[in-house]
Design an enzyme around this catalytic site. Structure first.
Site, PDB file in Angstrom:
ATOM      1  CD  GLU A  89     -48.914 -44.855   3.244  1.00  0.00           C
ATOM      2  OE1 GLU A  89     -50.053 -44.058   3.316  1.00  0.00           O
ATOM      3  OE2 GLU A  89     -47.954 -44.610   4.317  1.00  0.00           O
ATOM      4  CG  ASP A 114     -46.902 -46.821   6.221  1.00  0.00           C
ATOM      5  OD1 ASP A 114     -46.642 -46.156   5.274  1.00  0.00           O
ATOM      6  OD2 ASP A 114     -48.032 -46.405   6.625  1.00  0.00           O
ATOM      7  CD  GLU A 166     -45.921 -44.572   9.248  1.00  0.00           C
ATOM      8  OE1 GLU A 166     -45.756 -43.459   8.816  1.00  0.00           O
ATOM      9  OE2 GLU A 166     -46.889 -45.145   9.550  1.00  0.00           O
ATOM     10  CG  HIS A 182     -52.170 -47.364   5.382  1.00  0.00           C
ATOM     11  ND1 HIS A 182     -52.942 -46.947   6.317  1.00  0.00           N
ATOM     12  CD2 HIS A 182     -50.775 -47.200   5.909  1.00  0.00           C
ATOM     13  CE1 HIS A 182     -52.401 -46.388   7.509  1.00  0.00           C
ATOM     14  NE2 HIS A 182     -51.163 -46.682   7.383  1.00  0.00           N
TER      15      HIS A 182
END
Ligand SMILES: *[C@@H]1O[C@H](CO)[C@@H](O)[C@H](O)[C@H]1NC(C)=O
Ligand SMILES: *[C@@H]1O[C@H](CO)[C@@H](O)[C@H](O)[C@H]1NC(C)=O
Ligand SMILES: *[C@@H]1O[C@H](CO)[C@@H](O)[C@H](O)[C@H]1NC(C)=O
Ligand SMILES: *[C@@H]1O[C@H](CO)[C@@H](O)[C@H](O)[C@H]1NC(C)=O
Ligand SMILES: *[C@@H]1O[C@H](CO)[C@@H](O)[C@H](O)[C@H]1NC(C)=O
Length: 486
Positions: A230, A232, A235, A246
């Site tokens: 993942e 990101d 956020e 991640h």
């Protein structure tokens, strides 16, 4: 921290196939235009649209309209086991605006936090489509991804997230013959938290061993989780923002069970739950991002993210994730870290992650799961774009926008992440007091480094936040600039 909340809500007024397909409502993906760019300019992508994740959809019997799942509970006479549940239940089409508060107009996507139709819906998660039955797959290495965002109506406790997960383009349709719904109906989600709130994984219901959440009337957890790399990109709410890769030790969407899902320990799973985050406030610049600050969250702005490789090629090794902002026609360089023991880093590199984990006393879960190199390999295989708005039933989003852990000394490096109160962000509060919150994502562009944004080149003497000249530069006249020039 960095958990994805369960964002489940049910509509009795819509219908879809569990892993079959329902016919109560035709699935019509809201159109969303976006662009691909090179140094010679940008062109509109064909067939831009979004689809709603399967977890939010009405799940009912194939033979009628009895709910297979209601609130946070499966009907155990229909769903005796995962396989029969997948055969007996259908996911239906979505009423995007009426039930889920998801609307599009041109290149803009608006996602409302709470939508009260026949039922109350909390948050949503959608994916960008390449065509009616496939997710758009992005290969981000040596490229740049840019979008505009309006977070002005996203208070403490909420998270408007734009990110990439390594999902199958068809939602797992080809791999799992019992999945008849596929990407058209938003199946196949995964992320680095290995979420166990997913109702169908690998063509089977997650109904066996399902435990209803004690504090979320719409969610529960099953025995399986759905893991994948993942990235990101964003956020954020109006107070804080972070970008965070991640990595996982698995390639592609992978079902986990037991400790591979990090059940007994946060760090025992196949994915890195913390990531290596860059949050300007957490990195010590408390006057950079927020209402009236250098990046003024009272107004929309542009977020540029560059994925640099060791040899400036799409097949190279990921070495750096850079961030720039554009607001009021001016390019704003990312904030610099002001943390004892760290250089004045303004981007994510391997050295940044090593130094940050050491300075904050955090685990090296990011490095242990392969670090930037591993997330870069995932980017090379292709990832799906996810857009969402959510609240956090685990820790009230305090990891993003407040002091966390709440009992730690906020003057200790890494503890303060934003100005929100440690008592903010409880879902029971925000779902009532901030029901009308929303986020708008628009003007998505993807392309060569330096090709997806420009500025008017005008500097306003009355720019928001005082327009610090040390953090703001006038952009070049053309779109052909290489990142090295910034
Ligand atoms: C569960 O499914 C059975 C069989 O379709 C049905 O008779 C029953 O009413 C359902 N229970 C609930 C609570 O919906
Ligand atoms: C990649 O491009 C940057 C910016 O143009 C340059 O500074 C760097 O030397 C290049 N690296 C390689 C390995 O070519
Ligand atoms: C970049 O590095 C990759 C991996 O080592 C290699 O396959 C590729 O040929 C390199 N590209 C260029 C342009 O040097
Ligand atoms: C809600 O319940 C979950 C268990 O499902 C727990 O981990 C979490 O801490 C609870 N959240 C709050 C805010 O009490
Ligand atoms: C939300 O917006 C609706 C419609 O504009 C309004 O009627 C309602 O009072 C608002 N709710 C809150 C909590 O502000």
């Amino acid at each position: 921290m960095f958990q994805k909340a369960a964002l489940l809500a049910f509509s009795l007024a819509t219908a879809v196939y569990g892993q079959q397909v329902g016919t109560q409502m035709t699935e019509t993906h809201p159109k969303l235009s976006w662009q691909t760019c090179t140094s010679s300019g940008c062109t509109a992508a064909a067939n831009g649209a979004v689809t709603l994740d399967a977890n939010w959809r009405w799940l009912h019997t194939t033979s009628g309209y009895t709910n297979c799942y209601t609130g946070n509970t499966w009907n155990s006479s229909i769903c005796t086991d995962g396989k029969s549940c997948a055969a007996n239940c259908a996911l239906d089409g979505a009423d995007y605006s009426g039930t889920y508060g998801v609307t599009t107009s041109g290149n803009a996507l608006t996602m409302k936090f709470v939508t009260t139709g026949a039922n109350k819906n909390i948050g949503a998660r959608v994916y960008l489509m390449a065509d009616d039955t496939h997710y758009q797959q992005f290969k981000l290495l040596n490229k740049e991804f840019t979008f505009d965002v309006d977070v002005s109506n996203l208070p403490c406790g909420l998270n408007g997230a734009l990110y990439f997960s390594e999902m199958d383009a068809d939602g797992g349709l080809a791999k799992y013959s019992t999945n008849k719904a596929g990407a058209k109906y938003g199946t196949g989600y995964c992320d680095s938290q290995c979420p166990r709130d997913i109702k169908f994984i690998n063509g089977e219901a997650n109904s066996v061993g399902w435990t209803a959440s004690p504090n979320d009337t719409n969610a529960g957890t099953g025995q399986y989780g759905s893991c994948c790399n993942e990235l990101d990109v964003w956020e954020a709410n109006s107070i804080s923002a972070a970008y965070t890769p991640h990595p996982c030790t698995v390639n592609g969407q992978t079902r986990c069970q037991g400790d591979d899902c990090a059940i007994t320990s946060r760090y025992s799973g196949v994915c890195d739950p913390d990531g290596c985050d860059f949050n300007s406030y957490r990195q010590g610049d408390t006057s950079f991002y927020g209402p009236g600050l250098t990046v003024d969250t009272k107004k929309p702005f542009t977020v540029v993210t560059q994925f640099l490789t060791d040899n400036n090629s799409t097949t190279g090794t990921l070495t750096e994730i850079r961030r720039l902002y554009v607001q009021n026609g001016k390019v704003i360089q990312n904030s610099k870290s002001k943390i004892a023991g760290m250089s004045a880093y303004d981007s994510i590199t391997g050295a940044y992650c090593d130094d940050q984990k050491a300075a904050f006393g955090d685990t090296t879960s990011f490095q242990n799961h392969g670090g930037l190199k591993t997330i870069g390999q995932s980017m090379g295989r292709g990832m799906t774009l996810v857009l969402s708005v959510w609240d956090d039933h685990a820790v009230n989003m305090l990891w993003l926008d407040s002091t966390y852990p709440t009992t730690s000394d906020p003057t200790k490096p890494g503890i303060a992440r934003g100005t929100c109160s440690t008592s903010s962000g409880a879902p029971t509060d925000v779902e009532t007091a901030n029901a009308n919150a929303s986020v708008i994502y628009s003007n998505i562009k993807f392309g060569d480094i330096g090709s997806t944004f420009s500025s008017t080149g005008t500097t306003s003497p009355t720019s928001p936040g005082g327009g610090s000249s040390t953090t703001t530069t006038t952009a070049p006249q053309t779109t052909q600039t290489k990142y090295g020039q910034w």
